[in-house]
Design an enzyme around this catalytic site. Structure first.
Site, PDB file in Angstrom:
ATOM      1  N   ASP A 147      34.321  29.707  43.826  1.00  0.00           N
ATOM      2  CA  ASP A 147      33.564  29.687  42.576  1.00  0.00           C
ATOM      3  C   ASP A 147      32.074  29.648  42.886  1.00  0.00           C
ATOM      4  O   ASP A 147      31.663  29.268  43.980  1.00  0.00           O
ATOM      5  CB  ASP A 147      33.946  28.474  41.707  1.00  0.00           C
ATOM      6  CG  ASP A 147      33.719  28.724  40.220  1.00  0.00           C
ATOM      7  OD1 ASP A 147      34.714  28.904  39.485  1.00  0.00           O
ATOM      8  OD2 ASP A 147      32.549  28.745  39.774  1.00  0.00           O
ATOM      9  N   TYR A 165      31.774  43.439  27.880  1.00  0.00           N
ATOM     10  CA  TYR A 165      32.968  42.681  28.297  1.00  0.00           C
ATOM     11  C   TYR A 165      34.212  43.576  28.236  1.00  0.00           C
ATOM     12  O   TYR A 165      35.011  43.622  29.181  1.00  0.00           O
ATOM     13  CB  TYR A 165      33.118  41.468  27.381  1.00  0.00           C
ATOM     14  CG  TYR A 165      34.244  40.533  27.743  1.00  0.00           C
ATOM     15  CD1 TYR A 165      34.188  39.759  28.895  1.00  0.00           C
ATOM     16  CD2 TYR A 165      35.362  40.419  26.921  1.00  0.00           C
ATOM     17  CE1 TYR A 165      35.221  38.890  29.220  1.00  0.00           C
ATOM     18  CE2 TYR A 165      36.396  39.550  27.239  1.00  0.00           C
ATOM     19  CZ  TYR A 165      36.316  38.786  28.391  1.00  0.00           C
ATOM     20  OH  TYR A 165      37.335  37.932  28.722  1.00  0.00           O
TER      21      TYR A 165
HETATM   22  N1  LIG Z   1      39.655  31.794  27.839  1.00  0.00           N
HETATM   23  C1  LIG Z   1      40.052  32.877  27.213  1.00  0.00           C
HETATM   24  O1  LIG Z   1      40.401  32.845  26.032  1.00  0.00           O
HETATM   25  C2  LIG Z   1      40.141  34.200  27.950  1.00  0.00           C
HETATM   26  C3  LIG Z   1      40.682  35.281  27.261  1.00  0.00           C
HETATM   27  C4  LIG Z   1      40.773  36.512  27.905  1.00  0.00           C
HETATM   28  C5  LIG Z   1      40.332  36.647  29.206  1.00  0.00           C
HETATM   29  N2  LIG Z   1      39.792  35.586  29.843  1.00  0.00           N
HETATM   30  C6  LIG Z   1      39.322  35.811  31.216  1.00  0.00           C
HETATM   31  O2  LIG Z   1      39.891  34.848  32.071  1.00  0.00           O
HETATM   32  C7  LIG Z   1      39.006  34.576  33.154  1.00  0.00           C
HETATM   33  C8  LIG Z   1      38.785  33.072  33.222  1.00  0.00           C
HETATM   34  O3  LIG Z   1      38.199  32.663  31.998  1.00  0.00           O
HETATM   35  P1  LIG Z   1      38.055  31.132  31.589  1.00  0.00           P
HETATM   36  O4  LIG Z   1      38.242  31.082  30.122  1.00  0.00           O
HETATM   37  O5  LIG Z   1      38.843  30.295  32.503  1.00  0.00           O
HETATM   38  O6  LIG Z   1      36.466  30.964  31.826  1.00  0.00           O
HETATM   39  P2  LIG Z   1      35.638  29.738  32.446  1.00  0.00           P
HETATM   40  O7  LIG Z   1      34.237  30.006  32.043  1.00  0.00           O
HETATM   41  O8  LIG Z   1      36.269  28.445  32.087  1.00  0.00           O
HETATM   42  O9  LIG Z   1      35.812  29.957  34.029  1.00  0.00           O
HETATM   43  C9  LIG Z   1      35.232  31.044  34.700  1.00  0.00           C
HETATM   44  C10 LIG Z   1      34.821  30.589  36.092  1.00  0.00           C
HETATM   45  O10 LIG Z   1      34.307  31.744  36.788  1.00  0.00           O
HETATM   46  C11 LIG Z   1      33.211  31.286  37.561  1.00  0.00           C
HETATM   47  N3  LIG Z   1      32.342  32.440  37.880  1.00  0.00           N
HETATM   48  C12 LIG Z   1      31.525  33.126  37.035  1.00  0.00           C
HETATM   49  N4  LIG Z   1      30.888  34.091  37.709  1.00  0.00           N
HETATM   50  C13 LIG Z   1      31.282  34.008  39.004  1.00  0.00           C
HETATM   51  C14 LIG Z   1      30.954  34.736  40.183  1.00  0.00           C
HETATM   52  N5  LIG Z   1      30.067  35.747  40.170  1.00  0.00           N
HETATM   53  N6  LIG Z   1      31.565  34.397  41.343  1.00  0.00           N
HETATM   54  C15 LIG Z   1      32.451  33.365  41.373  1.00  0.00           C
HETATM   55  N7  LIG Z   1      32.796  32.641  40.289  1.00  0.00           N
HETATM   56  C16 LIG Z   1      32.214  32.962  39.118  1.00  0.00           C
HETATM   57  C17 LIG Z   1      32.499  30.249  36.696  1.00  0.00           C
HETATM   58  O11 LIG Z   1      31.661  29.405  37.454  1.00  0.00           O
HETATM   59  C18 LIG Z   1      33.709  29.525  36.080  1.00  0.00           C
HETATM   60  O12 LIG Z   1      34.093  28.418  36.885  1.00  0.00           O
HETATM   61  C19 LIG Z   1      37.723  35.383  32.870  1.00  0.00           C
HETATM   62  O13 LIG Z   1      37.774  36.579  33.596  1.00  0.00           O
HETATM   63  C20 LIG Z   1      37.823  35.659  31.382  1.00  0.00           C
HETATM   64  O14 LIG Z   1      37.154  36.845  31.033  1.00  0.00           O
HETATM   65  C21 LIG Z   1      39.675  34.355  29.253  1.00  0.00           C
END
Ligand SMILES: NC(=O)c1ccc[n+]([C@@H]2O[C@H](COP(=O)([O-])OP(=O)(O)OC[C@H]3O[C@@H](n4cnc5c(N)ncnc54)[C@H](O)[C@@H]3O)[C@@H](O)[C@H]2O)c1
Length: 255
Positions: free
Chosen positions: A37, A161
């Site tokens: 991360d 996105y």
């Molecule tokens: N939560 C939702 O409803 C949802 C829905 C659809 C898709 N997603 C996808 O699921 C994935 C996880 O989402 P989440 O909700 O857990 O988000 P989150 O923000 O809780 O976690 C994302 C993590 O990615 C890390 N990160 C960001 N940029 C980075 C980089 N360049 N290198 C390394 N780490 C990096 C952040 O520090 C964070 O810890 C994402 O790709 C998001 O687009 C989430």
């Protein structure tokens, strides 16, 4: 692929949300998990709570990914599963108050969500191909990608996105085909609305109203439900080259 104490797993975006839940589930299944991360404080704390390791990695930087994977290989001598959860979701319209979408923001979203996923998946696959084949199918590795229902129904303000996640969906089948001769599978999960720090910041009533848009069950998804699917995909050798929606049948409206 069976998960046991010899299984080496990397999870990106593992400091938070879906990545953290996946890291936890795979660690509980007995795997040796390395959390990647950008957020060093939360990543290290999360790793410590699992008795796992943390590496500070920016997935959008191929050199950062290369250095971290090299370290994993030196320490563990294997890499079996990679779960790509690192991602960002800033909102901006194509044109807003007469001004075009900032191209640097568009490039950053694609750089992390799509190119970052590609960087980690492709470099991890090169290491996985060195694993000895396992089981009757000769599996060497499993790569999980995370898209979003926005790949199909991007909402107003999600042009960057949705483009990034559409790229992840498009990458799934050709990557599975490329890696099939090495015994490496590739699957993508396209989540709907999950209760992670992304949505936890919203007021309770907004969270509840978002949850009510889900046909059934009418609530936000739990990160553990995402992690359960990750574990199933790792376990089930016939799942390959597929994108699985995990969304309670939601189809997002324009806004
Ligand atoms: N939560 C939702 O409803 C949802 C829905 C659809 C898709 N997603 C996808 O699921 C994935 C996880 O989402 P989440 O909700 O857990 O988000 P989150 O923000 O809780 O976690 C994302 C993590 O990615 C890390 N990160 C960001 N940029 C980075 C980089 N360049 N290198 C390394 N780490 C990096 C952040 O520090 C964070 O810890 C994402 O790709 C998001 O687009 C989430």
């Amino acid at each position: 692929m069976r998960v046991d104490r010899n299984t080496v797993v990397v999870v990106s975006g593992a400091a938070s949300g879906l990545g953290a839940a996946s890291a936890r589930a795979l660690a509980q299944a007995g795997a040796q998990v390395i959390l990647f991360d950008l957020d060093a404080d939360r990543g290290a704390a999360q790793a410590a709570s699992l008795g796992a390791q943390f590496a500070l990695v920016d997935v959008s930087d191929p050199d950062s990914v290369a250095a971290a994977l090299d370290q994993v290989w030196q320490v563990h001598g294997a890499l079996h599963v990679v779960v790509n959860c690192a991602g960002i979701a800033p909102a901006a319209k194509t044109v807003s108050r007469g001004a075009a979408h900032d191209p640097t923001v568009f490039a950053r979203v694609v750089g992390i969500n799509l190119i970052g996923t590609f960087n980690l998946a492709s470099q991890a696959a090169a290491y996985m191909a060195r694993n000895p084949p396992q089981g009757t199918d000769g599996e060497r590795g499993v790569i999980l990608l995370t898209a979003s229902v926005a790949a199909y129904e991007g909402q107003v303000g999600q042009v960057a996105y949705a483009a990034s996640k559409g790229g992840v969906v498009g990458m799934t089948l050709p990557m599975a085909r490329d890696l099939a001769p090495s015994g490496i599978r590739v699957c993508t999960i396209a989540p709907g609305l999950f209760l992670t720090p992304l949505l936890e910041g919203l007021p309770q009533e907004v969270q509840a109203s978002l949850g009510q848009q889900v046909p059934f069950p009418p609530r936000l998804g739990k990160p553990e439900e995402y992690a359960a699917l990750v574990c199933h995909i790792v376990d089930n050798p016939m799942l390959n080259g597929e994108v699985i929606r995990l969304d309670g049948a939601i189809r997002m409206a324009a806004r």
